[in-house]
Design a protein around this motif. Structure first.
Motif, PDB file in Angstrom:
ATOM      1  N   ARG A 135       0.839  -1.213   0.000  1.00  0.00           N
ATOM      2  CA  ARG A 135       0.000   0.000   0.000  1.00  0.00           C
ATOM      3  C   ARG A 135       0.871   1.258   0.000  1.00  0.00           C
ATOM      4  NH1 ARG A 135      -2.250   2.780   4.699  1.00  0.00           N
ATOM      5  NH2 ARG A 135      -3.713   4.332   3.918  1.00  0.00           N
ATOM      6  N   GLU A 136       1.880   1.269   0.893  1.00  0.00           N
ATOM      7  CA  GLU A 136       2.762   2.442   0.972  1.00  0.00           C
ATOM      8  C   GLU A 136       3.568   2.607  -0.323  1.00  0.00           C
ATOM      9  OE1 GLU A 136       2.992   0.099   3.604  1.00  0.00           O
ATOM     10  OE2 GLU A 136       1.580   1.239   4.861  1.00  0.00           O
ATOM     11  N   LEU A 137       4.051   1.461  -0.859  1.00  0.00           N
ATOM     12  CA  LEU A 137       4.875   1.543  -2.072  1.00  0.00           C
ATOM     13  C   LEU A 137       4.045   2.068  -3.251  1.00  0.00           C
ATOM     14  CD1 LEU A 137       6.902  -1.768  -1.639  1.00  0.00           C
ATOM     15  CD2 LEU A 137       7.756   0.563  -1.380  1.00  0.00           C
ATOM     16  N   LYS A 138       2.764   1.671  -3.270  1.00  0.00           N
ATOM     17  CA  LYS A 138       1.879   2.155  -4.347  1.00  0.00           C
ATOM     18  C   LYS A 138       1.672   3.673  -4.219  1.00  0.00           C
ATOM     19  CE  LYS A 138      -2.442   0.774  -6.394  1.00  0.00           C
ATOM     20  NZ  LYS A 138      -3.709   0.156  -6.160  1.00  0.00           N
ATOM     21  N   LEU A 139       1.475   4.133  -2.974  1.00  0.00           N
ATOM     22  CA  LEU A 139       1.301   5.579  -2.754  1.00  0.00           C
ATOM     23  C   LEU A 139       2.557   6.346  -3.159  1.00  0.00           C
ATOM     24  CD1 LEU A 139      -0.519   5.586   0.720  1.00  0.00           C
ATOM     25  CD2 LEU A 139      -1.474   6.327  -1.472  1.00  0.00           C
ATOM     26  N   ILE A 140       3.719   5.757  -2.858  1.00  0.00           N
ATOM     27  CA  ILE A 140       4.993   6.395  -3.216  1.00  0.00           C
ATOM     28  C   ILE A 140       5.098   6.524  -4.735  1.00  0.00           C
ATOM     29  CG2 ILE A 140       7.492   5.942  -3.324  1.00  0.00           C
ATOM     30  CD1 ILE A 140       7.291   4.938  -0.430  1.00  0.00           C
ATOM     31  N   ARG A 141       4.774   5.427  -5.445  1.00  0.00           N
ATOM     32  CA  ARG A 141       4.859   5.464  -6.920  1.00  0.00           C
ATOM     33  C   ARG A 141       3.931   6.532  -7.478  1.00  0.00           C
ATOM     34  NH1 ARG A 141       5.465  -0.210  -6.319  1.00  0.00           N
ATOM     35  NH2 ARG A 141       3.243  -0.586  -6.565  1.00  0.00           N
ATOM     36  N   SER A 142       2.728   6.592  -6.904  1.00  0.00           N
ATOM     37  CA  SER A 142       1.762   7.550  -7.437  1.00  0.00           C
ATOM     38  C   SER A 142       2.194   8.993  -7.131  1.00  0.00           C
ATOM     39  CB  SER A 142       0.387   7.167  -6.878  1.00  0.00           C
ATOM     40  OG  SER A 142      -0.371   8.258  -6.626  1.00  0.00           O
ATOM     41  N   ALA A 143       2.705   9.255  -5.915  1.00  0.00           N
ATOM     42  CA  ALA A 143       3.158  10.612  -5.570  1.00  0.00           C
ATOM     43  C   ALA A 143       4.327  11.034  -6.464  1.00  0.00           C
ATOM     44  CB  ALA A 143       3.586  10.663  -4.106  1.00  0.00           C
ATOM     45  N   SER A 144       5.143  10.054  -6.861  1.00  0.00           N
ATOM     46  CA  SER A 144       6.341  10.404  -7.651  1.00  0.00           C
ATOM     47  C   SER A 144       5.982  10.883  -9.063  1.00  0.00           C
ATOM     48  CB  SER A 144       7.309   9.221  -7.709  1.00  0.00           C
ATOM     49  OG  SER A 144       6.783   8.212  -8.537  1.00  0.00           O
ATOM     50  N   ASP A 145       4.704  10.769  -9.438  1.00  0.00           N
ATOM     51  CA  ASP A 145       4.289  11.378 -10.724  1.00  0.00           C
ATOM     52  C   ASP A 145       4.295  12.898 -10.616  1.00  0.00           C
ATOM     53  OD1 ASP A 145       3.879   8.964 -11.898  1.00  0.00           O
ATOM     54  OD2 ASP A 145       1.730   8.881 -11.460  1.00  0.00           O
ATOM     55  N   ALA A 146       4.110  13.405  -9.384  1.00  0.00           N
ATOM     56  CA  ALA A 146       3.961  14.859  -9.212  1.00  0.00           C
ATOM     57  C   ALA A 146       5.157  15.515  -8.518  1.00  0.00           C
ATOM     58  CB  ALA A 146       2.692  15.149  -8.413  1.00  0.00           C
ATOM     59  N   ILE A 147       5.875  14.785  -7.669  1.00  0.00           N
ATOM     60  CA  ILE A 147       7.015  15.363  -6.945  1.00  0.00           C
ATOM     61  C   ILE A 147       8.191  14.363  -6.967  1.00  0.00           C
ATOM     62  CG2 ILE A 147       5.774  16.879  -5.316  1.00  0.00           C
ATOM     63  CD1 ILE A 147       5.916  14.535  -3.283  1.00  0.00           C
ATOM     64  N   PRO A 148       9.419  14.841  -6.736  1.00  0.00           N
ATOM     65  CA  PRO A 148      10.535  13.894  -6.639  1.00  0.00           C
ATOM     66  C   PRO A 148      10.459  13.113  -5.316  1.00  0.00           C
ATOM     67  CG  PRO A 148      11.309  16.152  -7.039  1.00  0.00           C
ATOM     68  CD  PRO A 148       9.876  16.248  -6.630  1.00  0.00           C
ATOM     69  N   VAL A 149      10.525  11.795  -5.396  1.00  0.00           N
ATOM     70  CA  VAL A 149      10.492  10.950  -4.186  1.00  0.00           C
ATOM     71  C   VAL A 149      11.699  10.016  -4.240  1.00  0.00           C
ATOM     72  CG1 VAL A 149       9.185   9.284  -2.812  1.00  0.00           C
ATOM     73  CG2 VAL A 149       7.962  10.973  -4.183  1.00  0.00           C
ATOM     74  N   PHE A 150      12.390   9.917  -3.112  1.00  0.00           N
ATOM     75  CA  PHE A 150      13.562   9.043  -3.010  1.00  0.00           C
ATOM     76  C   PHE A 150      13.231   7.990  -1.968  1.00  0.00           C
ATOM     77  CE2 PHE A 150      17.522   7.601  -1.406  1.00  0.00           C
ATOM     78  CZ  PHE A 150      18.435   7.732  -2.430  1.00  0.00           C
ATOM     79  N   GLN A 151      13.395   6.723  -2.299  1.00  0.00           N
ATOM     80  CA  GLN A 151      13.089   5.690  -1.307  1.00  0.00           C
ATOM     81  C   GLN A 151      14.099   4.547  -1.428  1.00  0.00           C
ATOM     82  OE1 GLN A 151      11.178   2.367  -2.002  1.00  0.00           O
ATOM     83  NE2 GLN A 151      11.762   1.923   0.104  1.00  0.00           N
ATOM     84  N   THR A 152      14.666   4.173  -0.292  1.00  0.00           N
ATOM     85  CA  THR A 152      15.546   3.003  -0.282  1.00  0.00           C
ATOM     86  C   THR A 152      15.558   2.382   1.104  1.00  0.00           C
ATOM     87  OG1 THR A 152      17.788   2.166  -0.599  1.00  0.00           O
ATOM     88  CG2 THR A 152      17.621   4.400   0.217  1.00  0.00           C
ATOM     89  N   GLY A 153      15.769   1.087   1.162  1.00  0.00           N
ATOM     90  CA  GLY A 153      15.863   0.374   2.426  1.00  0.00           C
ATOM     91  C   GLY A 153      17.247   0.499   3.036  1.00  0.00           C
ATOM     92  N   ASN A 154      18.222   1.000   2.268  1.00  0.00           N
ATOM     93  CA  ASN A 154      19.559   1.191   2.828  1.00  0.00           C
ATOM     94  C   ASN A 154      20.201   2.440   2.231  1.00  0.00           C
ATOM     95  OD1 ASN A 154      22.351   0.998   3.598  1.00  0.00           O
ATOM     96  ND2 ASN A 154      21.882  -1.097   4.212  1.00  0.00           N
TER      97      ASN A 154
END
Ligand SMILES: NC(=O)c1ccc[n+]([C@@H]2O[C@H](COP(=O)([O-])OP(=O)(O)OC[C@H]3O[C@@H](n4cnc5c(N)ncnc54)[C@H](O)[C@@H]3O)[C@@H](O)[C@H]2O)c1
Length: 408
Positions: free
Chosen positions: A94-113
């Motif tokens: 659910r969170e990963l889907k929200l991240i992908r969708s938000a990244s259409d409009a703003i820069p999002v950086f996500q990593t586990g390390n």
């Protein structure tokens, strides 16, 4: 100066990010923090209980908190139109889907390390696995402090997945060998966890062959490496357009395009055959080879019912010989039109990181479009893009590209 809003500021990582910002106070400033826990006495910036109370304007949010907060952070970042660095782990679909969708409009950086070292280690183990092939057994050993409850670590799994992703066979992950009374198979990756003391994080990948072992190891001595990585990610992100980024983009950013070469006195030949004729392309290059002409870049369109287009570049001095050769096709009954263009310069843009980044060709095209420079012929490989432009525009094209990709 990049102003940062730290979400989860009272936690171990929040504290490490704040300390890293204080240590680089010329480049970063902490404008506010958010955490339901009350730790405001430890900070010189305001600490709020929720994002909606924040008064200050930030250039970027850095989040090390809990997955339940992710939807709120993304909503806030979208409202404020600011980039967000998400370091929180344990995110679900659910969170990963929200991240992908938000990244259409703003820069999002996500990593586990966030450690640059671990992200380089991911590259190195893939290189080792590709080079050593299936002749070496892979074993991953991770060591963490005695308080860590989950095992294996997310990073050990990232390493195993990185190796498995380039294997032609399906790899089996084997977690420990307790009570497994059978021989190791060729297609397994062993993953083992060690817990004790205050070890921040250690990941050792062993490639074990006959009479030799190669190890690719990473040791983190403090949480500061993750905080440093988060700041580097934040700096990378504030200059970016909307999109989803990870540490690989940061590690490879500068060598996506690191060299530009130019070669003058080039020409291009574009041939369009009238009928769909499968042998046409091979006949063109047969006659050219028979006349001893070297061709360079070759581009070919997919044949449709009516026609097929073939383009190639060559040294301008060989153009008339190439045209003589192609004329033989007319005598053999082939129908085609031919266009030639001289006074061209071939530019070659090269970078080892190109294979790991999307959008390099798009940046190249848009840079030349802004300069109103036409590309006559273009071919690409994993690490280079070669293309021809009119020689009169070549210096301007090279300058614009050097500036776009920060090539010295
Ligand atoms: N990506 C990486 O490189 C990396 C490295 C280290 C830790 N982590 C992850 O970062 C996260 C935090 O790690 P930590 O060691 O700091 O944990 P921690 O438990 O010390 O800190 C978490 C903080 O988040 C706060 N928090 C809880 N709910 C919140 C909310 N709604 N809004 C704002 N803050 C809230 C908590 O009060 C706490 O202060 C974990 O998911 C951890 O696995 C990631």
């Amino acid at each position: 100066m990049i102003s940062v809003l730290i979400n989860g500021i009272c936690g171990q990582m929040g504290r490490a990010v704040y300390a890293a910002i204080q240590a680089q106070s010329g480049a970063f400033s902490a404008v506010a923090g958010v955490d339901p826990f009350d730790c405001s006495a430890s900070y010189s910036c305001p600490v709020y209980k929720s994002l909606d109370e924040v008064q200050e304007k930030a250039d970027v949010i850095i989040d090390f908190s809990v997955p339940a907060t992710t939807p709120d952070i993304l909503r806030y970042a979208l409202e404020q139109k600011i980039p967000v660095v998400i370091g929180t782990t344990g995110l679900g679909e659910r969170e990963l889907k929200l991240i992908r969708s938000a990244s259409d409009a703003i820069p999002v950086f996500q990593t586990g390390n966030m450690s640059l070292g671990v992200n380089l280690q991911l590259e190195l183990v893939q290189l080792a696995a590709a080079t050593l092939g299936g002749n070496f057994d892979v074993e991953i050993i991770e060591t963490h402090h005695r308080k860590k409850v989950d095992s294996p670590s997310g990073t050990a799994l990232m390493l195993a997945n990185a190796i498995a992703s380039i294997s032609p066979e399906d790899e089996e992950f084997v977690f420990g060998r307790h009570e497994k009374n059978k021989r190791r198979s060729d297609r397994e990756i062993g993953i083992h966890s060690v817990r004790g003391g205050t070890v921040v994080g250690e990941h050792q990948v062993q490639f074990i062959g006959n009479d030799e072992i190669i190890e690719v190891s990473h040791r983190a001595f403090s949480k500061a490496v993750f905080a440093q990585g988060a700041l580097r990610a934040a700096k990378f992100l504030v200059a970016k357009e909307s999109g989803l980024y990870n540490m690989k983009n940061v590690v490879t950013e500068h060598d996506a395009a690191s060299r530009l070469f130019s070669l003058d006195e080039q020409a291009a030949v574009i041939i369009r055959s009238f009928a769909k004729e499968d042998a046409f392309a091979s006949r063109v290059f047969d006659v050219i080879a028979e006349h001893g002409v070297f061709v360079d870049m070759i581009a070919c369109s997919e044949p449709d019912e009516q026609s097929l287009s073939i383009g190639f570049s060559l040294n301008e001095s060989s153009l008339s010989e190439a045209l003589n050769a192609i004329n033989e096709l007319t005598r053999n009954g082939y129908g085609y039109t031919i266009r030639t263009r001289g006074d061209l310069t071939k530019l070659t843009l090269e970078g080892t990181g190109m294979a790991l980044q999307h959008g390099v060709a798009s940046q190249l095209f848009s840079t030349l479009r802004k300069e109103n420079i036409h590309i006559w012929l273009i071919t690409t490989s994993e690490t280079r893009i070669e293309f021809c432009v009119d020689t009169v525009h070549a210096v301007r094209a090279a300058d614009a590209i050097r500036q776009r990709f920060s090539i010295g």
